[in-house]
Enzyme design. Structure first.
Site, PDB file in Angstrom:
ATOM      1  N   CYS A   7     -65.012  22.432 -30.745  1.00 25.72           N
ATOM      2  CA  CYS A   7     -65.272  21.026 -31.086  1.00 25.72           C
ATOM      3  C   CYS A   7     -64.143  20.570 -32.024  1.00 25.72           C
ATOM      4  O   CYS A   7     -63.047  21.119 -31.983  1.00 25.72           O
ATOM      5  CB  CYS A   7     -66.664  20.827 -31.673  1.00 25.72           C
ATOM      6  SG  CYS A   7     -66.939  21.506 -33.317  1.00 25.72           S
ATOM      7  N   THR A   8     -64.393  19.591 -32.856  1.00 25.67           N
ATOM      8  CA  THR A   8     -63.341  19.043 -33.714  1.00 25.67           C
ATOM      9  C   THR A   8     -63.098  19.927 -34.934  1.00 25.67           C
ATOM     10  O   THR A   8     -62.078  20.589 -35.055  1.00 25.67           O
ATOM     11  CB  THR A   8     -63.682  17.603 -34.147  1.00 25.67           C
ATOM     12  OG1 THR A   8     -63.958  16.820 -32.994  1.00 25.67           O
ATOM     13  CG2 THR A   8     -62.520  16.968 -34.916  1.00 25.67           C
ATOM     14  N   GLY A   9     -64.062  19.941 -35.856  1.00 21.32           N
ATOM     15  CA  GLY A   9     -63.876  20.658 -37.118  1.00 21.32           C
ATOM     16  C   GLY A   9     -64.512  22.027 -37.166  1.00 21.32           C
ATOM     17  O   GLY A   9     -64.414  22.718 -38.182  1.00 21.32           O
ATOM     18  N   ASN A  10     -65.198  22.425 -36.082  1.00 20.28           N
ATOM     19  CA  ASN A  10     -65.901  23.708 -36.014  1.00 20.28           C
ATOM     20  C   ASN A  10     -66.899  23.842 -37.164  1.00 20.28           C
ATOM     21  O   ASN A  10     -67.067  24.906 -37.748  1.00 20.28           O
ATOM     22  CB  ASN A  10     -64.896  24.876 -36.014  1.00 20.28           C
ATOM     23  CG  ASN A  10     -65.527  26.227 -35.685  1.00 20.28           C
ATOM     24  OD1 ASN A  10     -65.153  27.243 -36.240  1.00 20.28           O
ATOM     25  ND2 ASN A  10     -66.479  26.256 -34.787  1.00 20.28           N
ATOM     26  N   THR A  11     -67.567  22.713 -37.467  1.00 22.84           N
ATOM     27  CA  THR A  11     -68.586  22.745 -38.519  1.00 22.84           C
ATOM     28  C   THR A  11     -69.962  22.303 -38.020  1.00 22.84           C
ATOM     29  O   THR A  11     -70.968  22.636 -38.641  1.00 22.84           O
ATOM     30  CB  THR A  11     -68.202  21.836 -39.710  1.00 22.84           C
ATOM     31  OG1 THR A  11     -68.060  20.495 -39.236  1.00 22.84           O
ATOM     32  CG2 THR A  11     -66.919  22.304 -40.380  1.00 22.84           C
ATOM     33  N   CYS A  12     -70.025  21.561 -36.916  1.00 26.27           N
ATOM     34  CA  CYS A  12     -71.309  21.029 -36.447  1.00 26.27           C
ATOM     35  C   CYS A  12     -71.687  21.553 -35.061  1.00 26.27           C
ATOM     36  O   CYS A  12     -72.548  22.415 -34.921  1.00 26.27           O
ATOM     37  CB  CYS A  12     -71.286  19.497 -36.417  1.00 26.27           C
ATOM     38  SG  CYS A  12     -70.911  18.718 -38.002  1.00 26.27           S
ATOM     39  N   ARG A  13     -71.029  21.026 -34.016  1.00 24.00           N
ATOM     40  CA  ARG A  13     -71.441  21.320 -32.642  1.00 24.00           C
ATOM     41  C   ARG A  13     -71.082  22.715 -32.167  1.00 24.00           C
ATOM     42  O   ARG A  13     -71.943  23.439 -31.642  1.00 24.00           O
ATOM     43  CB  ARG A  13     -70.839  20.277 -31.686  1.00 24.00           C
ATOM     44  CG  ARG A  13     -71.453  18.905 -31.858  1.00 24.00           C
ATOM     45  CD  ARG A  13     -70.696  17.844 -31.083  1.00 24.00           C
ATOM     46  NE  ARG A  13     -69.427  17.544 -31.749  1.00 24.00           N
ATOM     47  CZ  ARG A  13     -68.575  16.618 -31.354  1.00 24.00           C
ATOM     48  NH1 ARG A  13     -68.826  15.922 -30.260  1.00 24.00           N
ATOM     49  NH2 ARG A  13     -67.461  16.380 -32.010  1.00 24.00           N
ATOM     50  N   ASP A 161     -71.803  13.744 -31.400  1.00 26.33           N
ATOM     51  CA  ASP A 161     -71.347  14.317 -32.668  1.00 26.33           C
ATOM     52  C   ASP A 161     -72.315  13.913 -33.776  1.00 26.33           C
ATOM     53  O   ASP A 161     -72.431  12.734 -34.099  1.00 26.33           O
ATOM     54  CB  ASP A 161     -69.935  13.806 -32.985  1.00 26.33           C
ATOM     55  CG  ASP A 161     -69.321  14.501 -34.193  1.00 26.33           C
ATOM     56  OD1 ASP A 161     -69.995  15.337 -34.833  1.00 26.33           O
ATOM     57  OD2 ASP A 161     -68.155  14.209 -34.491  1.00 26.33           O
TER      58      ASP A 161
END
Length: 195
Positions: A7-13, A161
């Site tokens: 994903c984008t920041g590898n913190t949520c999804r 997101d």
């Protein structure tokens, strides 16, 4: 099978997908390793509090931290599953050799034959149009309108997101990911049986 979620920041999804799939892999006794990374991540950062809470609630106890996608992860993975089409494009632009193993999660588990045919036709047409453009050849109105028509037929393969949202928004995203992971486990089970 080695699966990398992106994903984008590898913190949520993608950490949600990683943890939830690891739980399913363990329950099913499947031979799969699972990791996650982000296209704009800071390596070693914490995952979001809400993602961590949902993973803990689901029974996943291991700590996860963010990771920037790099060549070593791409080489490690047999399959790269992104959360959005934008992530897929970014991965392929940075690592063109990974094109054949990079899909959005929802795209990879799609099982509607009509949709799969539309995707295949769109990919072929887009490639032809890009080649024509590279060779300074004209692209017909019919070609452009057919691509547009196919785009309308193909569902949205982006997973929402939840970044910055309350726990309930994260829970909806986890459910969205979970339904795709259920289909992924079926595919993994089938490929194991075929071996």
């Amino acid at each position: 099978m080695r699966i990398l979620f992106v994903c984008t920041g590898n913190t949520c999804r993608s950490p949600l997908a990683e943890g939830l799939l690891r739980i399913r892999v363990h329950q099913e006794g499947l031979a799969a390793e699972v990791r996650s990374a982000g296209v704009s991540a800071i390596t070693g950062g914490p995952i979001s509090r809400n993602s961590a809470s949902l993973l803990q609630e689901a029974g996943f106890k291991e700590p996860l931290s963010s990771l920037t996608i790099q060549e070593s992860e791409v080489q490690w993975a047999d399959l790269i599953l992104t959360m959005t089409m934008g992530h897929k494009r970014t991965v392929i632009q940075r690592f063109p050799h990974a094109m054949d193993k990079t899909f959005t999660l929802k795209e990879y588990v799609e099982d509607d034959e009509h949709v799969l045919q539309a995707i295949e036709e769109r990919e072929r047409l887009v490639t032809e149009v890009q080649l024509k453009q590279a060779l300074s050849q004209s692209v017909s109105v019919e070609e452009r309108s057919r691509i547009y028509q196919l785009e309308v037929e193909i569902p949205d393969y982006d997973i929402s997101d939840p970044f910055g949202g309350p726990l309930e928004v994260y829970r909806q995203t986890a459910e969205e990911i979970g339904s795709s992971l259920d289909k992924l486990v079926i595919k993994l089970r089938k490929s194991r049986e075929e071996q």
